[in-house]
Scaffold this motif. Structure first.
Motif, short mmCIF file in Angstrom:
data_model
loop_
_atom_site.label_atom_id
_atom_site.label_comp_id
_atom_site.label_asym_id
_atom_site.label_seq_id
_atom_site.Cartn_x
_atom_site.Cartn_y
_atom_site.Cartn_z
N LEU A 1 7.08 13.22 -16.00
CA LEU A 1 7.59 12.07 -15.27
C LEU A 1 7.03 10.78 -15.85
O LEU A 1 5.83 10.68 -16.11
CB LEU A 1 7.21 12.14 -13.78
CG LEU A 1 7.74 13.31 -12.95
CD1 LEU A 1 7.29 13.16 -11.50
CD2 LEU A 1 9.24 13.40 -13.03
N THR A 2 7.90 9.80 -16.02
CA THR A 2 7.48 8.45 -16.36
C THR A 2 7.59 7.62 -15.10
O THR A 2 8.68 7.47 -14.54
CB THR A 2 8.37 7.85 -17.46
OG1 THR A 2 8.28 8.66 -18.63
CG2 THR A 2 7.93 6.43 -17.80
N VAL A 3 6.47 7.09 -14.63
CA VAL A 3 6.42 6.37 -13.36
C VAL A 3 6.38 4.87 -13.65
O VAL A 3 5.58 4.41 -14.47
CB VAL A 3 5.22 6.80 -12.52
CG1 VAL A 3 5.23 6.08 -11.17
CG2 VAL A 3 5.22 8.31 -12.32
N GLU A 4 7.23 4.12 -12.99
CA GLU A 4 7.26 2.68 -13.20
C GLU A 4 7.77 1.99 -11.94
O GLU A 4 8.29 2.63 -11.02
CB GLU A 4 8.16 2.32 -14.38
CG GLU A 4 9.60 2.77 -14.22
CD GLU A 4 10.45 2.37 -15.42
OE1 GLU A 4 10.75 1.16 -15.55
OE2 GLU A 4 10.81 3.27 -16.20
N THR A 5 7.60 0.67 -11.91
CA THR A 5 8.17 -0.13 -10.84
C THR A 5 9.10 -1.17 -11.45
O THR A 5 8.88 -1.64 -12.56
CB THR A 5 7.09 -0.84 -10.01
OG1 THR A 5 6.30 -1.67 -10.87
CG2 THR A 5 6.20 0.18 -9.31
N VAL B 1 11.19 -7.71 -3.96
CA VAL B 1 11.54 -6.33 -3.64
C VAL B 1 11.15 -5.46 -4.84
O VAL B 1 11.49 -5.78 -5.98
CB VAL B 1 13.04 -6.20 -3.33
CG1 VAL B 1 13.46 -4.74 -3.23
CG2 VAL B 1 13.36 -6.94 -2.03
N VAL B 2 10.43 -4.38 -4.55
CA VAL B 2 9.93 -3.50 -5.61
C VAL B 2 10.43 -2.08 -5.35
O VAL B 2 10.28 -1.55 -4.25
CB VAL B 2 8.39 -3.49 -5.66
CG1 VAL B 2 7.89 -2.57 -6.76
CG2 VAL B 2 7.85 -4.91 -5.87
N ASP B 3 11.04 -1.48 -6.35
CA ASP B 3 11.42 -0.07 -6.31
C ASP B 3 10.45 0.73 -7.18
O ASP B 3 10.09 0.29 -8.29
CB ASP B 3 12.84 0.14 -6.85
CG ASP B 3 13.91 -0.41 -5.92
OD1 ASP B 3 13.59 -0.73 -4.76
OD2 ASP B 3 15.07 -0.52 -6.38
N VAL B 4 10.03 1.89 -6.69
CA VAL B 4 9.17 2.79 -7.45
C VAL B 4 10.03 3.91 -8.00
O VAL B 4 10.70 4.62 -7.24
CB VAL B 4 8.04 3.37 -6.56
CG1 VAL B 4 7.13 4.29 -7.38
CG2 VAL B 4 7.23 2.24 -5.92
N ALA C 1 0.83 -1.20 0.00
CA ALA C 1 0.00 0.00 0.00
C ALA C 1 0.86 1.25 0.00
O ALA C 1 0.55 2.24 -0.68
CB ALA C 1 -0.92 0.00 1.22
N ALA C 2 1.97 1.22 0.74
CA ALA C 2 2.87 2.38 0.78
C ALA C 2 3.50 2.64 -0.58
O ALA C 2 3.60 3.79 -1.04
CB ALA C 2 3.95 2.16 1.84
N ARG C 3 3.92 1.57 -1.25
CA ARG C 3 4.53 1.76 -2.56
C ARG C 3 3.52 2.28 -3.58
O ARG C 3 3.86 3.15 -4.41
CB ARG C 3 5.13 0.43 -3.05
CG ARG C 3 6.38 0.01 -2.27
CD ARG C 3 7.09 -1.16 -2.91
NE ARG C 3 6.32 -2.38 -2.92
CZ ARG C 3 6.74 -3.55 -2.40
NH1 ARG C 3 7.92 -3.61 -1.80
NH2 ARG C 3 5.99 -4.63 -2.50
N ARG C 4 2.30 1.77 -3.53
CA ARG C 4 1.28 2.26 -4.46
C ARG C 4 0.97 3.73 -4.19
O ARG C 4 0.74 4.51 -5.13
CB ARG C 4 0.02 1.39 -4.37
CG ARG C 4 0.21 0.00 -4.96
CD ARG C 4 -1.10 -0.76 -5.02
NE ARG C 4 -1.60 -1.10 -3.69
CZ ARG C 4 -1.25 -2.18 -2.99
NH1 ARG C 4 -0.36 -3.03 -3.49
NH2 ARG C 4 -1.77 -2.42 -1.80
N TRP C 5 0.97 4.11 -2.93
CA TRP C 5 0.75 5.52 -2.59
C TRP C 5 1.88 6.37 -3.17
O TRP C 5 1.64 7.43 -3.76
CB TRP C 5 0.69 5.68 -1.07
CG TRP C 5 0.62 7.10 -0.64
CD1 TRP C 5 -0.49 7.89 -0.51
CD2 TRP C 5 1.73 7.95 -0.29
NE1 TRP C 5 -0.14 9.15 -0.11
CE2 TRP C 5 1.21 9.22 0.04
CE3 TRP C 5 3.10 7.75 -0.22
CZ2 TRP C 5 2.03 10.28 0.43
CZ3 TRP C 5 3.92 8.81 0.16
CH2 TRP C 5 3.37 10.05 0.49
N GLY C 6 3.12 5.92 -3.01
CA GLY C 6 4.25 6.68 -3.55
C GLY C 6 4.15 6.83 -5.05
O GLY C 6 4.38 7.92 -5.60
#
Length: 438
Positions: free
Chosen positions: A80-84, A100-103, A60-65
């Motif tokens: 901005l191009t947003v990806e994970t 492990v997922v980086d935003v 949930a925190a990563r999706r919020w970010g």
């Protein structure tokens, strides 16, 4: 299990209806506080916590970010191009493995977009037991502060244009093994990014230390001297030229120090600590260093260990836990402002010269030669006495990639070269070594 009151996430940062100020505005303490409170509101952001719960846990925190970055990107017409990016890791702190997922939010450069500057903070949190993925782990300062800084830097710089690319990164897995930093380094290598600098922000939001002392006018910037990526032969070569204090990461720390000194409005003294990180500890910049990229860590001027990696409790009147009450958001805004100034300077400048050679043995003069840099309008040759830490003399050179320093004895001086853009923005200084034998 103690739980924190849940916050309404939409109020914790930029919603789709939030009006963004004009570009170039200063970072705002109120926005930083809202972002930290939103992250704390997810209860725990432990890397092994739920990746699917809509309200609680790391997912949930990563999706919020990512949503904050998306909103900022819309405000600047898609800048901005947003990806994970994701990778599975396992180790003593995740024996069954974890994804492990980086935003990432990528602001593409208008010149050479492969030239990249990264600002990062880890979004995960923990309590006393590093394997406890269920108890509340607010992680306000460690490291919602760094995550909020990254998001606010993106907001402030959105819509501005730079020669190089800026990558805003929210990393996971730091507390379990610096895995978000490793994933970021692997991503940079795979995509061919020429990383000019990585600014890692970790614990950047408090001003009262363990001893009760308040330090609100200083930020520590940690940097390595000898490169961790160097093999034995390269290490011997650096030792031979006396370059222990002038590797790329140390040059980056010195540049940040110079930016702070040149802009007293930021209100921070840079305490440039000459070691890669705090004593016996590490951070997400470490894997970037191991991959050969210039990287530094920002951290507060003084730490309070009762508010780091602690279960929420009070014992004998002593409060433990990393909660919002322990933070100073005016200070966090200053650290954010310094990061923003550094990002502007680094993304506007050309790349640093790939190499600088010196020729002056048995001579009173030193010939300096360097590799040409695409897009450089000029070069700045720096030198100092060999018993000094800071550059004391400089010469601007145009239309050439060499110069002769009269009466500068190579035995007694250190010399380096920076590339300069048309607007005066300078790259990091590349330290001078021995000229190749002809």
């Amino acid at each position: 299990m103690k739980r924190l009151p849940m916050l309404v996430v939409a109020l914790g940062g930029l919603s789709s209806t939030t009006a963004l100020p004009a570009q170039g505005r200063a970072p705002e303490a109120g926005r930083l506080k809202a972002s930290v409170e939103a992250l704390v509101g997810f209860g725990t952001r432990h890397t092994l916590s739920s990746a699917t719960d809509p309200k609680r846990g790391i997912g949930a925190a990563r999706r919020w970010g990512a949503a904050q970055f998306e909103t900022i990107g819309k405000s600047c017409g898609g800048c901005l191009t947003v990806e994970t990016v994701a990778q599975r890791f396992s180790g003593p702190r995740a024996p069954d493995g974890v994804e492990v997922v980086d935003v990432l939010a990528i602001q593409k450069g208008t010149g050479d977009p492969s030239q990249v500057v990264i600002v990062a903070g880890h979004i995960d949190s923990r309590v006393t037991d590093v394997m406890d993925a269920t108890s509340d782990a607010p992680g306000a300062n460690d490291n919602a502060s760094g995550s909020a800084l990254v998001i606010e830097a993106a907001r402030v710089l959105a819509g501005e244009t730079f020669d190089g690319t800026i990558v805003y990164a929210l990393l996971s897995g730091e507390e379990q093994g610096l895995w978000g930093g490793k994933l970021l380094a692997d991503t940079a290598k795979a995509r061919g990014w020429q990383v000019r600098a990585m600014l890692n922000n970790d614990i950047v939001g408090n001003t009262v230390g363990q001893n009760g002392r308040r330090v609100a006018d200083r930020v520590r910037v940690f940097s390595e001297g000898i490169r961790s990526s160097e093999d034995g032969k390269a290490g011997l070569a650096r030792r031979g030229i006396g370059g222990e204090d002038d590797g790329p990461s140390r040059a980056l720390a010195k540049k940040i120090d110079g930016i702070a000194k040149a802009d007293p409005g930021i209100g921070l003294d840079v305490f440039a600590v000459r070691r890669p990180d705090r004593f016996g500890r590490g951070g997400d910049h470490t894997p970037l260093l191991e991959a050969g990229y210039p990287a530094v860590r920002f951290s507060v001027g003084i730490e309070n260990y009762d508010r780091q990696h602690q279960d929420l409790r009070t014992e004998n009147g002593r409060v433990y836990g990393d909660t919002v009450e322990g933070m100073d958001f005016a200070y966090l805004a200053k650290v954010t402002a310094l990061n923003v100034a550094a990002l502007r300077a680094l993304a506007s400048a050309p790349a640093a010269p790939a190499s600088v050679s010196l020729d002056g043995a048995l001579s009173m003069d030193t010939r300096v030669l360097w590799d040409a840099v695409p897009g450089a309008a000029a070069y700045k040759v720096y030198w100092r006495r060999a018993d000094a830490q800071d550059w004391s003399e400089a010469r601007t050179v145009t239309g050439a990639t060499e110069t002769l320093l009269k009466d500068v004895v190579v035995d007694d001086h250190f010399i380096g070269v920076a590339a300069v853009a048309k607007d005066g923005a300078e790259s990091l200084v590349t330290f001078g070594g021995m000229a190749p034998r002809r």
